[in-house]
Design a protein around this motif. Structure first.
Motif, PDB file in Angstrom:
ATOM      1  N   ARG A 184     -34.880 -21.358 -21.722  1.00  0.00           N
ATOM      2  CA  ARG A 184     -33.747 -22.082 -21.137  1.00  0.00           C
ATOM      3  C   ARG A 184     -33.765 -23.543 -21.587  1.00  0.00           C
ATOM      4  O   ARG A 184     -32.716 -24.115 -21.909  1.00  0.00           O
ATOM      5  CB  ARG A 184     -33.818 -21.969 -19.610  1.00  0.00           C
ATOM      6  CG  ARG A 184     -32.588 -22.476 -18.865  1.00  0.00           C
ATOM      7  CD  ARG A 184     -32.844 -22.299 -17.374  1.00  0.00           C
ATOM      8  NE  ARG A 184     -31.735 -22.796 -16.569  1.00  0.00           N
ATOM      9  CZ  ARG A 184     -30.725 -22.065 -16.157  1.00  0.00           C
ATOM     10  NH1 ARG A 184     -30.670 -20.780 -16.495  1.00  0.00           N
ATOM     11  NH2 ARG A 184     -29.763 -22.580 -15.419  1.00  0.00           N
ATOM     12  N   ARG A 185     -34.940 -24.161 -21.617  1.00  0.00           N
ATOM     13  CA  ARG A 185     -35.048 -25.557 -22.073  1.00  0.00           C
ATOM     14  C   ARG A 185     -34.565 -25.695 -23.520  1.00  0.00           C
ATOM     15  O   ARG A 185     -33.874 -26.640 -23.875  1.00  0.00           O
ATOM     16  CB  ARG A 185     -36.492 -26.035 -21.969  1.00  0.00           C
ATOM     17  CG  ARG A 185     -36.977 -26.246 -20.551  1.00  0.00           C
ATOM     18  CD  ARG A 185     -36.691 -27.651 -20.087  1.00  0.00           C
ATOM     19  NE  ARG A 185     -37.004 -27.799 -18.671  1.00  0.00           N
ATOM     20  CZ  ARG A 185     -36.970 -28.947 -18.035  1.00  0.00           C
ATOM     21  NH1 ARG A 185     -36.653 -30.063 -18.682  1.00  0.00           N
ATOM     22  NH2 ARG A 185     -37.243 -29.008 -16.750  1.00  0.00           N
ATOM     23  N   GLY A 186     -34.985 -24.755 -24.360  1.00  0.00           N
ATOM     24  CA  GLY A 186     -34.548 -24.811 -25.743  1.00  0.00           C
ATOM     25  C   GLY A 186     -33.054 -24.613 -25.890  1.00  0.00           C
ATOM     26  O   GLY A 186     -32.399 -25.293 -26.696  1.00  0.00           O
ATOM     27  N   GLU A 189     -30.976 -27.684 -25.109  1.00  0.00           N
ATOM     28  CA  GLU A 189     -30.983 -28.687 -26.176  1.00  0.00           C
ATOM     29  C   GLU A 189     -30.106 -28.296 -27.364  1.00  0.00           C
ATOM     30  O   GLU A 189     -29.986 -29.062 -28.324  1.00  0.00           O
ATOM     31  CB  GLU A 189     -32.410 -28.934 -26.656  1.00  0.00           C
ATOM     32  CG  GLU A 189     -33.314 -29.539 -25.610  1.00  0.00           C
ATOM     33  CD  GLU A 189     -32.793 -30.874 -25.076  1.00  0.00           C
ATOM     34  OE1 GLU A 189     -32.279 -31.666 -25.894  1.00  0.00           O
ATOM     35  OE2 GLU A 189     -32.891 -31.099 -23.860  1.00  0.00           O
ATOM     36  N   GLY A 190     -29.502 -27.097 -27.317  1.00  0.00           N
ATOM     37  CA  GLY A 190     -28.644 -26.661 -28.406  1.00  0.00           C
ATOM     38  C   GLY A 190     -29.379 -25.987 -29.538  1.00  0.00           C
ATOM     39  O   GLY A 190     -28.813 -25.803 -30.625  1.00  0.00           O
ATOM     40  N   LEU A 191     -30.639 -25.599 -29.328  1.00  0.00           N
ATOM     41  CA  LEU A 191     -31.409 -24.950 -30.381  1.00  0.00           C
ATOM     42  C   LEU A 191     -30.975 -23.492 -30.549  1.00  0.00           C
ATOM     43  O   LEU A 191     -30.589 -22.827 -29.581  1.00  0.00           O
ATOM     44  CB  LEU A 191     -32.901 -25.000 -30.065  1.00  0.00           C
ATOM     45  CG  LEU A 191     -33.526 -26.389 -29.926  1.00  0.00           C
ATOM     46  CD1 LEU A 191     -35.012 -26.258 -29.633  1.00  0.00           C
ATOM     47  CD2 LEU A 191     -33.286 -27.235 -31.165  1.00  0.00           C
ATOM     48  N   ASP A 192     -31.070 -23.014 -31.780  1.00  0.00           N
ATOM     49  CA  ASP A 192     -30.775 -21.615 -32.071  1.00  0.00           C
ATOM     50  C   ASP A 192     -32.007 -20.735 -31.929  1.00  0.00           C
ATOM     51  O   ASP A 192     -31.888 -19.541 -31.657  1.00  0.00           O
ATOM     52  CB  ASP A 192     -30.236 -21.478 -33.497  1.00  0.00           C
ATOM     53  CG  ASP A 192     -28.987 -22.305 -33.741  1.00  0.00           C
ATOM     54  OD1 ASP A 192     -27.997 -22.078 -33.033  1.00  0.00           O
ATOM     55  OD2 ASP A 192     -29.014 -23.186 -34.627  1.00  0.00           O
ATOM     56  N   PHE A 193     -33.187 -21.308 -32.159  1.00  0.00           N
ATOM     57  CA  PHE A 193     -34.419 -20.522 -32.077  1.00  0.00           C
ATOM     58  C   PHE A 193     -35.567 -21.406 -31.614  1.00  0.00           C
ATOM     59  O   PHE A 193     -35.510 -22.633 -31.689  1.00  0.00           O
ATOM     60  CB  PHE A 193     -34.767 -19.877 -33.427  1.00  0.00           C
ATOM     61  CG  PHE A 193     -35.132 -20.857 -34.515  1.00  0.00           C
ATOM     62  CD1 PHE A 193     -36.446 -21.284 -34.679  1.00  0.00           C
ATOM     63  CD2 PHE A 193     -34.173 -21.357 -35.371  1.00  0.00           C
ATOM     64  CE1 PHE A 193     -36.788 -22.186 -35.674  1.00  0.00           C
ATOM     65  CE2 PHE A 193     -34.501 -22.255 -36.380  1.00  0.00           C
ATOM     66  CZ  PHE A 193     -35.812 -22.676 -36.521  1.00  0.00           C
ATOM     67  N   PRO A 328     -37.928 -29.693 -26.215  1.00  0.00           N
ATOM     68  CA  PRO A 328     -38.015 -28.882 -27.430  1.00  0.00           C
ATOM     69  C   PRO A 328     -36.994 -29.364 -28.460  1.00  0.00           C
ATOM     70  O   PRO A 328     -35.898 -29.789 -28.118  1.00  0.00           O
ATOM     71  CB  PRO A 328     -37.676 -27.468 -26.934  1.00  0.00           C
ATOM     72  CG  PRO A 328     -38.016 -27.480 -25.478  1.00  0.00           C
ATOM     73  CD  PRO A 328     -37.701 -28.872 -25.005  1.00  0.00           C
ATOM     74  N   GLY A 329     -37.392 -29.304 -29.718  1.00  0.00           N
ATOM     75  CA  GLY A 329     -36.503 -29.756 -30.781  1.00  0.00           C
ATOM     76  C   GLY A 329     -36.730 -31.179 -31.216  1.00  0.00           C
ATOM     77  O   GLY A 329     -35.933 -31.724 -31.979  1.00  0.00           O
TER      78      GLY A 329
END
Length: 420
Positions: A184-186, A189-193, A328-329
């Motif tokens: 969920r945190r990732g 942040e808009g991350l794909d993976f 993350p990211g």
């Protein structure tokens, strides 16, 4: 127990064992990982191990092998108690049959002071019904509108550049979040993976696909092979890689199982890379780690140039806990992939189709064949592998590319983006 000071002894009761002693600096120097046997009788419903030692004086890590030496779990210094049953296990450990025989509790003597480190180890092997599993309710799916929009980038021949993070931890080692909470945190942040790389364990792998689907992000199976002399990520569903083996074996075992081995944070303080490789070195390395705080420091780039030609740059936040203040990211690894499946993303990494930026919305430098695309990079300088420099004057610039590692720098010589 051989090597321990006089007075050390083990006490046994029905289906319970208590042993204690004091580890010395000499024992740590001679053999830092110590297997201690525990008998699992027929009919055992659960194996519970409790380790007690003065944490303000030193650090002991904890793990478990089955009767044939098979991996059953590792929690390092993150917890001092675990339970394994046929149906469930403490995070970091694998559920499964409690085969009768001699199991091995693993203790790694991580930090032992000059005066020695006392410890007590309790084991319980009760018969009868297994204890109930702790209840865990995953968070609901991420609501619409909560996901940040990452920087849009154009595709290449149908493949897409995906943004992610290749280094993160959960409750299965020393992180503070469940797999779902990390996913969920990732996603926020808009991350794909996001690669979930818990220390010396693969117990998180079975829950990744479902958690990723719930939260709208692809979770890559990984493990951070962790020793006192260096850390490395193994990416892919390879099975457990034994941290006690030489580093060259990690590389061989990872690749034989279809995975990727990446040297982690090679210049990061007491976690810097010090291990030798016999014959060949990995192509992949986490050049951009959160500890690279002063990106005018060319140390990681100098290390990359000395390590081997054709190095594939990766980045990782090494996320453990929201209280650390970096999501993350940070940094973000970009991967050119045919689709957003774990297999396609791992294939892109394996083939070196990567770039690294400070975050999913930061300036980025992406390779499109024999060209580089710099986005959001006006006022920076492209530095090619041969040292040639080109000023970037627009926020969307196409530039010729050569072989090797390229980077964008600010006018103050701070690295803002990397591309292989």
């Amino acid at each position: 127990m051989s090597g321990h000071r006089p007075g050390t002894r083990a006490a046994h009761t029905a289906r319970a064992t208590r042993r204690h002693g004091t580890w010395s600096m000499e024992e740590r120097a001679a053999q830092p990982v110590r297997p201690l046997p525990v008998e699992v009788p027929p009919g055992t419903a659960a194996l519970t191990v409790t380790l007690d030692h003065p944490r303000d004086a030193g650090v002991l890590d904890l793990g478990l092998l089955g009767p044939d030496g098979e991996f059953r779990g590792w929690s390092g210094g993150a917890r001092d108690r675990f339970t394994v049953t046929e149906q469930w296990a403490t995070p970091g450990y694998l559920p499964g049959p409690l085969t009768p025989g001699t199991w091995q509790i693993l203790l790694r003597l991580h930090r032992v002071p000059p005066g020695g480190l006392p410890y007590t180890l309790h084991t319980e092997t009760p018969a009868g019904p297994a204890p109930a599993a702790p209840e865990e309710t995953p968070p609901p799916p991420l609501p619409p509108g909560r996901r940040r929009t990452r920087r849009p980038v154009p595709p290449l021949d149908g493949a897409r550049w995906l943004a992610g993070d290749l280094h993160a931890h959960t409750l299965h080692s020393d992180g503070s979040l469940t797999v779902d909470e990390l996913a969920r945190r990732g996603a926020v942040e808009g991350l794909d993976f996001l690669a979930v790389t818990d220390h010396n364990t693969v117990s998180h792998h079975p829950s990744l696909a479902a958690a990723g689907r719930r939260q709208g992000i692809t979770l890559l199976p990984g493990q951070e092979v962790t020793t006192d002399l260096g850390h490395a990520n193994v990416l892919g569903d390879t099975g457990w890689v034994d941290f006690r083996a030489p580093a060259a074996r990690w590389l061989d075992d990872a690749e034989a199982a279809g995975g990727i081995l990446s040297v982690n944070h090679p210049l990061a303080g007491d976690c810097a890379w010090e291990l030798p490789f016999a014959g060949r070195r990995p192509r992949h390395a986490e050049l951009w780690h959160h500890t690279w705080t002063d990106r005018r420091d060319a140390g990681p780039l100098a290390w990359a140039a000395a390590w081997r030609p054709g190095l594939v740059p990766l980045g990782g936040s090494d996320f453990h806990d929201p209280a650390q203040g970096r999501p993350p990211g940070t940094p973000t690894t970009w991967v050119l992939a045919e689709d957003d499946s774990a297999a396609a993303i791992l294939d892109g990494i394996a083939h070196g189709r990567t770039a690294v930026s400070a975050g999913p919305h930061a300036p980025v430098l992406l390779r499109y064949g024999d060209e580089l695309l710099a986005l959001g990079a006006a006022g920076t300088v492209l530095v090619r592998a041969d040292g040639e420099r080109t000023v970037v004057r627009s926020d969307r610039a196409r530039l010729p590319a050569g072989e090797g590692l390229h980077r964008l720098e600010s006018w103050e010589c701070e690295v803002v983006a990397l591309s292989g």
